[in-house]
Scaffold this active site. Sequence first.
Site, PDB file in Angstrom:
ATOM      1  N   CYS A 263      -1.491   5.761   9.059  1.00  0.00           N
ATOM      2  CA  CYS A 263      -1.860   4.664   8.229  1.00  0.00           C
ATOM      3  C   CYS A 263      -3.020   4.726   7.508  1.00  0.00           C
ATOM      4  CB  CYS A 263      -2.254   3.496   9.436  1.00  0.00           C
ATOM      5  SG  CYS A 263      -3.875   3.996  10.347  1.00  0.00           S
TER       6      CYS A 263
ATOM      7  N   ARG B 246       0.817  -1.158  -0.046  1.00  0.00           N
ATOM      8  CA  ARG B 246      -0.014   0.007   0.058  1.00  0.00           C
ATOM      9  C   ARG B 246       1.027   1.189  -0.109  1.00  0.00           C
ATOM     10  NH1 ARG B 246      -4.788  -0.029   4.247  1.00  0.00           N
ATOM     11  NH2 ARG B 246      -5.608   1.820   3.001  1.00  0.00           N
TER      12      ARG B 246
END
Length: 279
Positions: A234, A176
Amino acid sequence: MTEILVSAAELREALTAGEPVRVLDVRWELGRSDGHRRYLEGHLPGAVYVDLDTELSAPPGPGGRHPLPSPSVFAALAQGWGIHDGDTVVAYDASGGAAAARAWWLLRHAGFETVRLLDGGVQAWQAAGGALEKGQVVAKPGSVNLSWGHMPVVDMDGVPALAANGVLVDARAPERFRGESEPIDPQAGHIPGAINVPAAGNLDAKGHYLLVPELKQRFEAAGVDSSKPVGAYCGSGIYASAQVAALAMAGVEAALYPGSWSQWSSTPGQPVASGAADG
């Protein structure tokens, strides 16, 4: 027991001794909605269920997928969980501690210091011989007095300066961060200048946090310099809470970016980097 973690054996001893301990079950995982069902099927004795999406977060919006709840709402919820001043609160989950860390961070942000994470979660409790109870626990209202703003926070406007002058830690999975995969947010990639230290790497194979020297070595090797400002983000601020906890165990104070990638990638005009190198 550390200032952040409590072992299953220590918790069991405290509960057996009748110490004032309030246990919170924060069963939540990204992409799953069965946390409450799993809680009803088996939870630690006396544990109150806490819904991360509705109790530890405000509704999704411009602030991201899991914005911080309002101080007044959170204070009322904490009393509803049965918390009193002088209690020790222990939060746990069943998926590596990130959801529990959100409760830990919010309580610390609200000025409640005696809150711990159950190291290893419900699995560690069972492995240590701890029994589970079924059904819903409704706590008698507590009287805890909370304030707000006791943990460092960085907002979207402050993130670029932190990345430029300090250390901005991206706690997501490497794919990611590199922009190779993005399962939920509108853009793939990372905030320019961030470094990638996946929060999952703070745990051993059994889901326990690494020892403090190992955490320190891990963060130092990744480029975390405690002499500079440090921040963590995050996807939506959940795993970053666990990263803040792990950094604290390693002696590093880190600010949380609550909106995280879900806010950054949804805001027009924000730059996006990709690849393994800093943006």
